[in-house]
Design a protein around this motif. Structure first.
Motif, PDB file in Angstrom:
ATOM      1  N   SER A 114       0.826  -1.247   0.132  1.00  0.00           N
ATOM      2  CA  SER A 114      -0.010  -0.058   0.074  1.00  0.00           C
ATOM      3  C   SER A 114       0.900   1.086  -0.032  1.00  0.00           C
ATOM      4  O   SER A 114       0.314   2.353  -0.316  1.00  0.00           O
ATOM      5  N   ARG A 115       2.272   1.212   0.383  1.00  0.00           N
ATOM      6  CA  ARG A 115       3.092   2.323   0.459  1.00  0.00           C
ATOM      7  C   ARG A 115       4.021   2.336  -0.821  1.00  0.00           C
ATOM      8  O   ARG A 115       4.903   3.124  -0.359  1.00  0.00           O
ATOM      9  N   TRP A 116       3.883   1.480  -1.712  1.00  0.00           N
ATOM     10  CA  TRP A 116       4.950   1.330  -2.633  1.00  0.00           C
ATOM     11  C   TRP A 116       5.389   2.541  -3.357  1.00  0.00           C
ATOM     12  O   TRP A 116       6.491   2.842  -3.701  1.00  0.00           O
ATOM     13  N   ALA A 117       4.389   3.269  -3.771  1.00  0.00           N
ATOM     14  CA  ALA A 117       4.718   4.581  -4.509  1.00  0.00           C
ATOM     15  C   ALA A 117       5.510   5.520  -3.770  1.00  0.00           C
ATOM     16  O   ALA A 117       6.511   6.009  -4.411  1.00  0.00           O
ATOM     17  N   ARG A 118       4.967   6.203  -2.589  1.00  0.00           N
ATOM     18  CA  ARG A 118       5.690   7.029  -1.796  1.00  0.00           C
ATOM     19  C   ARG A 118       7.210   6.556  -1.466  1.00  0.00           C
ATOM     20  O   ARG A 118       8.100   7.323  -1.323  1.00  0.00           O
ATOM     21  N   LEU A 119       7.156   5.410  -1.255  1.00  0.00           N
ATOM     22  CA  LEU A 119       8.754   4.738  -0.725  1.00  0.00           C
ATOM     23  C   LEU A 119       9.415   4.831  -1.991  1.00  0.00           C
ATOM     24  O   LEU A 119      10.701   4.870  -1.811  1.00  0.00           O
ATOM     25  N   LEU A 120       9.074   4.531  -3.090  1.00  0.00           N
ATOM     26  CA  LEU A 120       9.874   4.383  -4.223  1.00  0.00           C
ATOM     27  C   LEU A 120      10.142   5.829  -4.900  1.00  0.00           C
ATOM     28  O   LEU A 120      11.401   6.192  -4.952  1.00  0.00           O
ATOM     29  N   ILE A 121       9.332   6.490  -4.793  1.00  0.00           N
ATOM     30  CA  ILE A 121       9.614   7.933  -5.079  1.00  0.00           C
ATOM     31  C   ILE A 121      10.427   8.708  -3.993  1.00  0.00           C
ATOM     32  O   ILE A 121      11.643   9.272  -4.402  1.00  0.00           O
ATOM     33  N   GLY A 122      10.342   8.229  -2.901  1.00  0.00           N
ATOM     34  CA  GLY A 122      11.238   8.836  -1.791  1.00  0.00           C
ATOM     35  C   GLY A 122      12.390   8.435  -1.981  1.00  0.00           C
ATOM     36  O   GLY A 122      13.480   9.190  -1.839  1.00  0.00           O
ATOM     37  N   GLY A 123      12.762   7.257  -2.212  1.00  0.00           N
ATOM     38  CA  GLY A 123      14.276   6.614  -2.543  1.00  0.00           C
ATOM     39  C   GLY A 123      14.568   7.293  -3.539  1.00  0.00           C
ATOM     40  O   GLY A 123      16.113   7.525  -3.831  1.00  0.00           O
ATOM     41  N   LEU A 124      13.892   7.707  -4.816  1.00  0.00           N
ATOM     42  CA  LEU A 124      14.470   8.348  -5.794  1.00  0.00           C
ATOM     43  C   LEU A 124      14.944   9.664  -5.715  1.00  0.00           C
ATOM     44  O   LEU A 124      16.269  10.309  -5.954  1.00  0.00           O
ATOM     45  N   VAL A 125      14.056  10.480  -5.040  1.00  0.00           N
ATOM     46  CA  VAL A 125      14.576  11.643  -4.646  1.00  0.00           C
ATOM     47  C   VAL A 125      15.585  11.731  -3.611  1.00  0.00           C
ATOM     48  O   VAL A 125      16.662  12.707  -3.899  1.00  0.00           O
ATOM     49  N   VAL A 126      15.787  11.061  -2.530  1.00  0.00           N
ATOM     50  CA  VAL A 126      16.850  10.871  -1.821  1.00  0.00           C
ATOM     51  C   VAL A 126      18.248  10.459  -2.437  1.00  0.00           C
ATOM     52  O   VAL A 126      19.371  11.110  -1.952  1.00  0.00           O
ATOM     53  N   SER A 127      18.022   9.706  -3.511  1.00  0.00           N
ATOM     54  CA  SER A 127      19.308   9.386  -3.844  1.00  0.00           C
ATOM     55  C   SER A 127      19.831  10.472  -4.856  1.00  0.00           C
ATOM     56  O   SER A 127      21.160  10.465  -5.003  1.00  0.00           O
ATOM     57  N   PHE A 128      19.144  11.312  -5.303  1.00  0.00           N
ATOM     58  CA  PHE A 128      19.576  12.573  -6.086  1.00  0.00           C
ATOM     59  C   PHE A 128      20.371  13.157  -5.044  1.00  0.00           C
ATOM     60  O   PHE A 128      21.742  13.700  -5.213  1.00  0.00           O
ATOM     61  N   VAL A 129      19.909  13.476  -3.854  1.00  0.00           N
ATOM     62  CA  VAL A 129      20.788  14.375  -2.749  1.00  0.00           C
ATOM     63  C   VAL A 129      22.227  13.528  -2.487  1.00  0.00           C
ATOM     64  O   VAL A 129      22.939  14.102  -2.172  1.00  0.00           O
ATOM     65  N   SER A 130      21.949  12.131  -2.142  1.00  0.00           N
ATOM     66  CA  SER A 130      22.983  11.335  -1.795  1.00  0.00           C
ATOM     67  C   SER A 130      24.107  11.258  -2.792  1.00  0.00           C
ATOM     68  O   SER A 130      25.095  11.229  -2.628  1.00  0.00           O
ATOM     69  N   ALA A 131      23.503  11.395  -4.084  1.00  0.00           N
ATOM     70  CA  ALA A 131      24.478  11.410  -5.330  1.00  0.00           C
ATOM     71  C   ALA A 131      25.358  12.859  -5.192  1.00  0.00           C
ATOM     72  O   ALA A 131      26.543  12.721  -5.643  1.00  0.00           O
ATOM     73  N   ILE A 132      24.568  13.723  -4.938  1.00  0.00           N
ATOM     74  CA  ILE A 132      25.361  15.028  -4.755  1.00  0.00           C
ATOM     75  C   ILE A 132      26.611  14.947  -3.752  1.00  0.00           C
ATOM     76  O   ILE A 132      27.621  15.559  -3.913  1.00  0.00           O
ATOM     77  N   LEU A 142      12.464  -1.259   0.649  1.00  0.00           N
ATOM     78  CA  LEU A 142      10.992  -1.449   0.893  1.00  0.00           C
ATOM     79  C   LEU A 142      10.022  -1.164  -0.230  1.00  0.00           C
ATOM     80  O   LEU A 142       9.013  -1.690  -0.331  1.00  0.00           O
ATOM     81  N   GLY A 143      10.133  -0.051  -1.148  1.00  0.00           N
ATOM     82  CA  GLY A 143       9.360   0.198  -2.134  1.00  0.00           C
ATOM     83  C   GLY A 143       9.410  -0.650  -3.169  1.00  0.00           C
ATOM     84  O   GLY A 143       8.350  -1.074  -3.726  1.00  0.00           O
ATOM     85  N   TRP A 144      10.453  -1.329  -3.446  1.00  0.00           N
ATOM     86  CA  TRP A 144      10.564  -2.304  -4.574  1.00  0.00           C
ATOM     87  C   TRP A 144       9.645  -3.604  -4.035  1.00  0.00           C
ATOM     88  O   TRP A 144       9.126  -4.220  -4.985  1.00  0.00           O
ATOM     89  N   ILE A 145       9.989  -3.937  -2.983  1.00  0.00           N
ATOM     90  CA  ILE A 145       9.172  -5.076  -2.263  1.00  0.00           C
ATOM     91  C   ILE A 145       7.688  -4.803  -2.567  1.00  0.00           C
ATOM     92  O   ILE A 145       7.068  -5.681  -2.917  1.00  0.00           O
ATOM     93  N   GLY A 146       7.298  -3.668  -2.048  1.00  0.00           N
ATOM     94  CA  GLY A 146       5.982  -3.317  -1.999  1.00  0.00           C
ATOM     95  C   GLY A 146       5.267  -3.278  -3.429  1.00  0.00           C
ATOM     96  O   GLY A 146       4.011  -3.896  -3.639  1.00  0.00           O
ATOM     97  N   ALA A 147       6.091  -2.634  -4.425  1.00  0.00           N
ATOM     98  CA  ALA A 147       5.756  -2.734  -5.898  1.00  0.00           C
ATOM     99  C   ALA A 147       5.476  -4.155  -6.259  1.00  0.00           C
ATOM    100  O   ALA A 147       4.414  -4.139  -7.123  1.00  0.00           O
ATOM    101  N   PHE A 148       6.290  -5.052  -6.029  1.00  0.00           N
ATOM    102  CA  PHE A 148       6.424  -6.356  -6.560  1.00  0.00           C
ATOM    103  C   PHE A 148       5.284  -7.221  -5.752  1.00  0.00           C
ATOM    104  O   PHE A 148       4.465  -7.666  -6.378  1.00  0.00           O
ATOM    105  N   VAL A 149       4.894  -7.033  -4.773  1.00  0.00           N
ATOM    106  CA  VAL A 149       3.726  -7.588  -4.145  1.00  0.00           C
ATOM    107  C   VAL A 149       2.393  -7.201  -4.797  1.00  0.00           C
ATOM    108  O   VAL A 149       1.493  -7.918  -4.971  1.00  0.00           O
ATOM    109  N   ARG A 150       2.534  -5.652  -4.933  1.00  0.00           N
ATOM    110  CA  ARG A 150       1.449  -5.146  -5.420  1.00  0.00           C
ATOM    111  C   ARG A 150       1.066  -5.864  -6.935  1.00  0.00           C
ATOM    112  O   ARG A 150      -0.128  -5.988  -7.352  1.00  0.00           O
ATOM    113  N   PHE A 151       1.919  -5.783  -7.862  1.00  0.00           N
ATOM    114  CA  PHE A 151       1.792  -5.883  -9.206  1.00  0.00           C
ATOM    115  C   PHE A 151       2.140  -7.449  -9.680  1.00  0.00           C
ATOM    116  O   PHE A 151       1.913  -7.665 -10.905  1.00  0.00           O
TER     117      PHE A 151
END
Length: 960
Positions: A820-838, A874-883
């Motif tokens: 149920s949380r897969w979208a915000r977890l994946l989006i959060g991971g992508l956004v934070v990864s931009f910051v961590s890459a900097i 956690l987002g990838w686990i949620g997405a695969f369980v969902r779809f």
């Protein structure tokens, strides 16, 4: 794509800190300038420590090699000089201790041969040697602190300021030490010492030697081909041969025991009764005990006689031969009692060959006993080809001889070519061989030209080599020429001996055969095991009959719950595990556009920013997800079948795959890296290496490695999965021993449930792993592919996610929450990864601001990477369980194939990248093409070689 031309000195006025940061980012030119800048200082420190000019040069080179291996361990780059001095002093102290254990000081400097030079007369050479000897004696009694200053002062053209800067002292202290040091030297030798020290300053060749050594000592998957540069000297052939055969000798007992264990399990699969299977197991344990005892005797002998081995060549040769004879004789003596006991069991249980034949026919199997085949065509009464084997049945096995022009068998006798356990022929290949050309795969060879672990003949090459004309080995004993540790001959380890061996017609073929011995040994293990595994595979579905229980017990080897479907097959997690492996192909496909030349077979000096972020993002969660799922499925196996079944599964499907695949994959990668370096211009091989065939260079690279600095390429994840699994199993057993297992498991599941059910789950996981990431040597997550030594921070990180997966098995009701949380977890991971890459980019770039805020960047970057990691997993686990929770034939096929694809993909993909390097295709076209082509080749080989064969049963478990 061709590497751009760059100036010879791109950092003329850079500080040590900036040079070090550039070196950490993978620029070898920066490290070259570090060597040039500090070589005099390091040579001075090592010479002051050991008082031996030649040894000090070697130690100085080793200092820079060690520094290269530890690029990320220097926390304060502005302290580079002090750090290098510390390494040099440690190496010098170790050398002094080794020299003391070997009986004191080595020969004086007058024993060191001066380099040939046309402009220097013999008289001048003699005077130089006398000066060196006097220098050695004069400095020997000067304390190290003063000796360092004296040596460095005269090597730096008498500059007090330079000496003070190099040693981090003030100029007054340097002048004081110089004054006291001079006073300690006798008046009559002061001028001579000054002159001699000036002439011992390291030349420009020192830097070249260091860079060549670095290429050999610290290869990653991006610098494998650099090792070929060390092959320029033909004299190195003997040491490479000795090192390669020595590696076989060391690894042989380990590989032998592992192989014997697997073979015993597979032979037990064909046991006709439970009693027979137990008898085979009992005799195997006796054999293992005998083997351990013999290995212990060998290691104890080496340890006790380590100071005398080089001077006791004959004793080493005789002792090794006797030890081998006892080992082989002991194993042969054990076969008789086992056969007699099995024959008695079969008689008592009415499972003799005649009585058991109907059962074999019912299962569609033939007899596993002796086999013989030969061609009808004959020449002078002998068949052209003859094959004979004692078979695979432990009860009926006996040696069978083959006679023919090409004879293959347990005992092969031929007037032309014999291949077998024992081969006697003009050209003999096998375990123990005798012939004109006698090539033994890790065993005894007798012949005119003999190559093997124990080689005896007119010419001999082996671990122990005894010959009349010429021998290469450790020891090597011959009448005329010998090369190797403990060589004994008229010309032993001389330039004449080296030149003579290089001029022989068999030099190149012999070197190739010796280099291929590890692969041949591997094939000699794999081929018989393949036959055994094929029989066990065919018997796995047999039902009824007295052997059903034994077969079922042995079939556990091939079973693997994560890969085998069941009524509650978790399709989503199977698919995610496959995708986490297949994303590795995408990661490796973008690296040519991110890494500099040399760190990848095809590199770039102008990284593509978006691909750099993509590589960082994939690297931050892919294997963490895989280890979490490994923990989950491990708990599933233990829950269903017990801990022993899981340990067997990990040993066979993880550790054994790693051991079998490592050498072939490394050879293929080495060849591709050398090809890529030469094709794109970043690798220029010295003569005569440049004229050698590509495959020869690749094979020789293996012998440049020294334990534990063994490159394990992209297969390192299997190595670390085996370590994590072993540690977890030991902990499980210890906790269970004290009766704490139920309570500990319950607390673990409760903790996992509490953390993952929270909306702040990524934050809690990030806080747990941030301290681990601050211990990494690089700016994000280290890739421990350079060594077999355990990288503890990496081990801890993947251990944490493995433990989370194990606990998640008991809390599977969390999957709907994650879905149920897969979208915000994946989006959060992508956004934070931009910051961590900097943050990673700032740490790699260096500069004054980054150095001034190093601690804040380290902790902030570690937290950002940890947060992106946790949210993405956690987002990838949620997405695969969902779809992906429903069955899919395509995804099922990819899940089964993913393991094989990942193991073999890197040489294939890198070869495609090299092939298309000059095509001019843009990255956005080449990346998908490389991925599709690699996937197509990998799937084709999976379909033909793996899916319906015993290999598939081995690596994936039994498909039903």
């Amino acid at each position: 794509m061709n590497a751009p031309k760059v100036p010879a000195r791109p950092f003329p006025d850079s500080s040590d800190a900036l040079l070090w940061s550039s070196a950490q980012r993978g620029d070898p030119r920066a490290f070259e300038q570090i060597v040039e800048r500090h070589q005099s200082m390091v040579c001075a420190v090592t010479y002051a420590g050991v008082g031996d000019l030649a040894l000090s040069q070697d130690l100085a080179q080793e200092t820079f090699v060690v520094a290269w291996k530890r690029l990320g361990s220097l926390r304060e780059p502005d302290q580079l000089r002090a750090w290098l001095c510390g390494i040099a002093r440690t190496l010098a102290a170790n050398a002094r201790r080794r020299r003391a254990r070997r009986g004191g000081e080595t020969a004086a400097l007058d024993a060191i041969a001066e380099p040939d030079a046309a402009e220097i007369s013999p008289l001048e050479c003699a005077i130089a040697r006398d000066e060196a000897a006097l220098l050695d004696r004069a400095l020997a009694n000067v304390p190290a602190a003063y000796r360092e200053v004296l040596v460095l002062f005269y090597r730096e053209d008498q500059s007090v300021a330079d000496v003070a800067a190099k040693l981090a002292l003030n100029e007054a202290a340097v002048r004081q030490r110089l004054s006291r040091g001079r006073g300690m030297l006798r008046e009559e030798v002061t001028a001579l010492v000054e002159s001699a020290l000036s002439r011992t300053r390291p030349a420009s060749s020192f830097t070249v030697a260091v860079l060549a050594a670095i290429a050999v000592a610290g290869p990653t998957t991006g610098t494998i081909a650099g090792a070929s540069g060390a092959m320029a000297s033909g004299a190195a052939v003997s040491t490479k041969a000795g090192a390669g055969l020595g590696a076989v000798a060391v690894a042989g007992p380990i590989a032998g025991l592992a192989t014997a264990w697997l073979a015993s399990r597979l032979v037990r699969a064909g046991a006709r009764t439970t009693e027979e299977a137990q008898a085979i197991g009992r005799h195997f344990r006796v054999g293992v005990g005998f083997a351990f005892g013999m290995v212990a005797i060998l290691l104890a002998s080496i340890w006790l006689g380590r100071d005398h081995l080089a001077s006791a060549s004959w004793w080493v040769a005789i002792g090794t031969t006797v030890w081998t004879a006892i080992l082989l004789g002991g194993f042969m003596a054990m076969q008789g009692p086992m056969r007699r006991e099995i024959a008695g069991i079969r008689g008592a249980t009415k499972t003799t060959d005649a009585e058991y034949a109907p059962e074999l026919i019912r299962r569609g199997l033939g007899s596993p006993g002796p086999a013989r085949w030969e061609t009808r065509a004959r020449l002078f009464g002998l068949p052209l080809v003859s094959f004979a084997s004692g078979g695979l049945d432990a009860g009926d096995y006996s040696v069978r001889g083959a006679r023919g022009w090409i004879a293959i068998g347990d005992l092969a006798i031929s007037p032309l070519l014999g291949i077998g356990g024992v081969a006697v022929a003009p050209i003999a290949i096998g375990g123990a061989t005798a012939g004109i050309l006698s090539l033994s795969i890790g065993g005894l060879a007798l012949g005119w030209l003999s190559i093997g672990s124990l080689a005896f003949g007119w010419y001999a090459i082996g671990i122990v080599a005894v010959a009349w004309r010429g021998a290469i080995g450790a020891p090597a004993i011959a009448h005329d020429y010998a090369l190797g540790p403990g060589a004994r001959a008229i010309e032993a380890n001389t330039a004449t001996a080296t030149a003579w061996f290089q001029g022989q017609w068999f030099a190149a073929p012999a070197a190739i055969f010796v280099a291929l011995i590890p692969i041949l040994v591997l094939l000699s293990i794999v081929i018989p095991l393949a036959l055994l595994a094929r029989r066990a595979w065919r018997m796995r579905d047999g039902q009824g009959g007295p052997a059903s229980s034994a077969v079922g017990a042995a079939a556990d080897i091939d079973a693997a719950a994560p890969a085998a479907p069941s009524p509650e097959r978790l399709h989503a997690l199977d698919a995610l595990r496959a995708v986490s492996l297949l994303l590795g192909l995408l990661l490796h496909s973008v690296l040519p556009y991110v890494l500099p030349p040399g760190f990848w077979a095809v590199g770039t000096a102008s990284p593509v920013g978006i691909l750099g972020w993509l590589a960082h993002y994939l690297h931050s969660f892919r294997l963490e997800t895989f280890f979490l799922l490994a923990g989950f499925f491990g708990a599933l196996i233990v829950h269903k079948r017990g801990l022993a079944a899981w340990i067997r599964d990990r040993a066979v499907r993880v550790l054994l795959v790693f051991l079998v695949a490592l050498v072939p994959v490394k050879l293929a990668l080495a060849a591709v890296w050398i090809w890529g370096g030469r094709a794109t211009g970043w690798l220029v091989l010295p003569e005569p290496a440049a004229s050698l065939p590509l495959w020869t260079l690749a094979v020789r690279w293996l012998f440049e490695e020294r334990w534990p600095a063994i490159v394990i390429a992209h297969l390192w994840f299997l190595y670390y999965l085996a370590i994590v699994s072993a540690c977890w199993a030991v902990a499980w057993l210890l906790i269970g021993r004290f009766g704490w297992l139920p309570a500990t498991a319950a607390r673990g599941r409760g903790l996992v449930r509490a953390v993952l059910s929270s909306r702040l789950a990524p934050l809690w996981l990030a806080l747990a792993t941030t301290p681990i990431l601050t211990l990494m040597t690089g700016p994000d997550i280290d890739t421990p592919d350079r060594s077999l030594a355990w990288h503890l921070p990496v081990l801890a990180l993947y251990g944490v996610y493995f433990a989370i997966g194990w606990g998640l098995h008991g809390a599977r009701d969390l999957f709907p929450i994650l879905a149920s949380r897969w979208a915000r977890l994946l989006i959060g991971g992508l956004v934070v990864s931009f910051v961590s890459a900097i943050g990673v980019g700032l740490r790699l770039e260096g500069g004054p601001w980054a150095l001034a805020n190093a601690q804040a960047l380290r902790w902030g970057g570690a937290f950002a990477v940890s947060l992106a990691m946790a949210s993405s997993v956690l987002g990838w686990i949620g997405a695969f369980v969902r779809f992906c929770g429903t069955p899919s034939a395509t995804m099922r096929y990819l899940s089964d194939a993913s393991y094989w694809i990942y193991v073999i993909h890197l040489p294939v993909m890198t070869a495609l990248q090299v092939w298309w390097a000059g095509s001019g295709l843009p990255w956005w076209l080449q990346v998908p093409l490389v991925n599709l082509a690699t996937l197509a080749v990998s799937l084709a080989t999976y379909r033909v070689l793996v899916r319906s064969t015993w290999v598939g049963a081995w690596i994936n478990g039994v498909r039903r």
